[in-house]
Scaffold this motif. Structure first.
Motif, PDB file in Angstrom:
ATOM      1  N   ARG A  38     -50.333 -33.610  11.297  1.00 49.97           N
ATOM      2  CA  ARG A  38     -51.179 -33.718  10.304  1.00 49.97           C
ATOM      3  C   ARG A  38     -52.560 -33.776  10.709  1.00 49.97           C
ATOM      4  N   ARG A  39     -53.324 -33.535   9.318  1.00 44.72           N
ATOM      5  CA  ARG A  39     -54.754 -33.897   9.581  1.00 44.72           C
ATOM      6  C   ARG A  39     -55.473 -34.742   8.467  1.00 44.72           C
ATOM      7  N   ALA A  40     -55.754 -35.940   8.707  1.00 50.59           N
ATOM      8  CA  ALA A  40     -56.422 -36.593   7.698  1.00 50.59           C
ATOM      9  C   ALA A  40     -57.851 -36.385   7.605  1.00 50.59           C
ATOM     10  N   PRO A  41     -58.126 -36.647   6.416  1.00 52.98           N
ATOM     11  CA  PRO A  41     -59.478 -36.457   6.092  1.00 52.98           C
ATOM     12  C   PRO A  41     -60.533 -37.151   7.164  1.00 52.98           C
ATOM     13  N   GLY A  42     -61.398 -36.159   7.728  1.00 51.15           N
ATOM     14  CA  GLY A  42     -62.167 -37.120   8.562  1.00 51.15           C
ATOM     15  C   GLY A  42     -61.942 -36.995  10.216  1.00 51.15           C
ATOM     16  N   LYS A  43     -60.534 -36.809  10.444  1.00 53.73           N
ATOM     17  CA  LYS A  43     -60.001 -36.806  11.541  1.00 53.73           C
ATOM     18  C   LYS A  43     -59.467 -35.774  12.041  1.00 53.73           C
ATOM     19  N   GLU A  44     -59.003 -35.742  13.391  1.00 52.78           N
ATOM     20  CA  GLU A  44     -58.481 -34.620  14.094  1.00 52.78           C
ATOM     21  C   GLU A  44     -57.045 -34.415  13.788  1.00 52.78           C
ATOM     22  N   ARG A  45     -56.477 -33.157  13.837  1.00 55.48           N
ATOM     23  CA  ARG A  45     -55.195 -33.165  13.866  1.00 55.48           C
ATOM     24  C   ARG A  45     -54.351 -33.874  14.923  1.00 55.48           C
ATOM     25  N   GLU A  46     -53.334 -34.305  14.509  1.00 56.56           N
ATOM     26  CA  GLU A  46     -52.441 -35.264  15.598  1.00 56.56           C
ATOM     27  C   GLU A  46     -50.884 -34.649  15.284  1.00 56.56           C
ATOM     28  N   GLY A  47     -50.266 -34.786  16.403  1.00 57.53           N
ATOM     29  CA  GLY A  47     -48.712 -34.624  16.369  1.00 57.53           C
ATOM     30  C   GLY A  47     -48.218 -35.767  16.004  1.00 57.53           C
ATOM     31  N   VAL A  48     -47.241 -35.353  15.125  1.00 60.39           N
ATOM     32  CA  VAL A  48     -46.333 -36.520  13.979  1.00 60.39           C
ATOM     33  C   VAL A  48     -45.155 -36.777  14.718  1.00 60.39           C
ATOM     34  N   SER A  49     -44.302 -35.479  14.831  1.00 60.92           N
ATOM     35  CA  SER A  49     -42.940 -35.610  15.384  1.00 60.92           C
ATOM     36  C   SER A  49     -42.333 -34.067  15.936  1.00 60.92           C
ATOM     37  N   CYS A  50     -41.577 -34.267  16.988  1.00 57.13           N
ATOM     38  CA  CYS A  50     -40.976 -32.989  17.358  1.00 57.13           C
ATOM     39  C   CYS A  50     -39.521 -33.084  17.574  1.00 57.13           C
ATOM     40  N   ILE A  51     -38.818 -31.862  17.417  1.00 61.74           N
ATOM     41  CA  ILE A  51     -37.434 -31.743  17.544  1.00 61.74           C
ATOM     42  C   ILE A  51     -37.044 -30.667  18.489  1.00 61.74           C
ATOM     43  N   ASN A  52     -36.182 -30.867  19.298  1.00 60.60           N
ATOM     44  CA  ASN A  52     -35.876 -29.877  20.535  1.00 60.60           C
ATOM     45  C   ASN A  52     -34.883 -28.878  19.551  1.00 60.60           C
ATOM     46  N   SER A  53     -34.657 -27.631  20.574  1.00 65.24           N
ATOM     47  CA  SER A  53     -34.067 -26.759  19.736  1.00 65.24           C
ATOM     48  C   SER A  53     -32.295 -26.859  19.784  1.00 65.24           C
ATOM     49  N   ALA A  54     -32.077 -27.215  20.978  1.00 63.13           N
ATOM     50  CA  ALA A  54     -30.628 -27.216  21.166  1.00 63.13           C
ATOM     51  C   ALA A  54     -29.919 -28.613  20.930  1.00 63.13           C
ATOM     52  N   ASP A  55     -30.301 -29.566  21.517  1.00 65.21           N
ATOM     53  CA  ASP A  55     -29.677 -30.957  21.521  1.00 65.21           C
ATOM     54  C   ASP A  55     -30.378 -31.728  20.166  1.00 65.21           C
ATOM     55  N   SER A  56     -31.374 -31.216  19.661  1.00 69.24           N
ATOM     56  CA  SER A  56     -32.063 -32.233  18.414  1.00 69.24           C
ATOM     57  C   SER A  56     -32.627 -33.405  18.897  1.00 69.24           C
ATOM     58  N   HIS A  57     -32.881 -33.545  20.297  1.00 69.48           N
ATOM     59  CA  HIS A  57     -33.718 -34.821  20.900  1.00 69.48           C
ATOM     60  C   HIS A  57     -35.070 -34.940  19.890  1.00 69.48           C
ATOM     61  N   THR A  58     -35.350 -36.006  19.578  1.00 67.88           N
ATOM     62  CA  THR A  58     -36.438 -36.018  18.695  1.00 67.88           C
ATOM     63  C   THR A  58     -37.720 -37.078  19.410  1.00 67.88           C
ATOM     64  N   HIS A  59     -38.805 -36.715  19.196  1.00 69.47           N
ATOM     65  CA  HIS A  59     -40.060 -37.730  19.425  1.00 69.47           C
ATOM     66  C   HIS A  59     -40.761 -37.978  18.157  1.00 69.47           C
ATOM     67  N   TYR A  60     -41.141 -39.203  18.187  1.00 66.60           N
ATOM     68  CA  TYR A  60     -42.117 -39.617  17.023  1.00 66.60           C
ATOM     69  C   TYR A  60     -43.571 -40.127  17.560  1.00 66.60           C
ATOM     70  N   ALA A  61     -44.539 -39.973  16.863  1.00 69.60           N
ATOM     71  CA  ALA A  61     -45.711 -40.842  17.173  1.00 69.60           C
ATOM     72  C   ALA A  61     -45.690 -42.134  16.848  1.00 69.60           C
ATOM     73  N   ASP A  62     -46.160 -43.128  17.560  1.00 68.38           N
ATOM     74  CA  ASP A  62     -46.098 -44.596  17.196  1.00 68.38           C
ATOM     75  C   ASP A  62     -46.186 -44.838  15.715  1.00 68.38           C
TER      76      ASP A  62
END
Length: 125
Positions: A38-62
């Motif tokens: 996501r990119r909020a107004p006036g801010k740099e793009r940031e990673g929010v969440s990710c999901i693996n292809s096979a095991d669907s392991h996920t990651h989230y920004a705090d």
């Protein structure tokens, strides 16, 4: 011609929910980790969440942990981001992107070859 198309954005009140979708054409997402940024107004793009292809392991920004849920349906070639308990600071353009790897290897821009055009999410009363 490949395409990644995000949908589901809009205007929602604080505390509300939205579900974003990212549908791919001429791309097979099954073998790639997928991320939302996501990119909020006036801010740099940031990673929010990710999901693996096979095991669907996920990651989230705090900042979204416990409120957002990423999922995927490989049969539909689609990735989702369920967003609950939305806050005004979640206001941003949300993008999906295809990771070069099959696992979540980070949010560095050079790890992603394909990006969607983005969908606007506005959280406001």
């Amino acid at each position: 011609q490949w395409q990644l198309v995000e949908s589901g954005g809009g205007l929602v009140q604080p505390g509300g929910s939205l579900t974003l979708s990212c549908a791919a054409s001429s791309l097979t997402l099954e073998y790639h980790a997928m991320s939302w940024f996501r990119r909020a107004p006036g801010k740099e793009r940031e990673g929010v969440s990710c999901i693996n292809s096979a095991d669907s392991h996920t990651h989230y920004a705090d900042s979204v942990k416990g409120r957002f849920t990423i999922s995927r349906d490989n049969a539909k070639n689609t990735v989702y981001l369920q967003m609950n308990s939305l806050k005004p600071e979640d206001t941003a353009i949300y993008y999906c992107a295809v990771n070069r790897d099959y696992y979540c290897s980070g949010y560095a821009r050079n790890l992603y070859d394909y990006w969607g055009q983005g969908t606007q999410v506005t959280v406001s009363s």
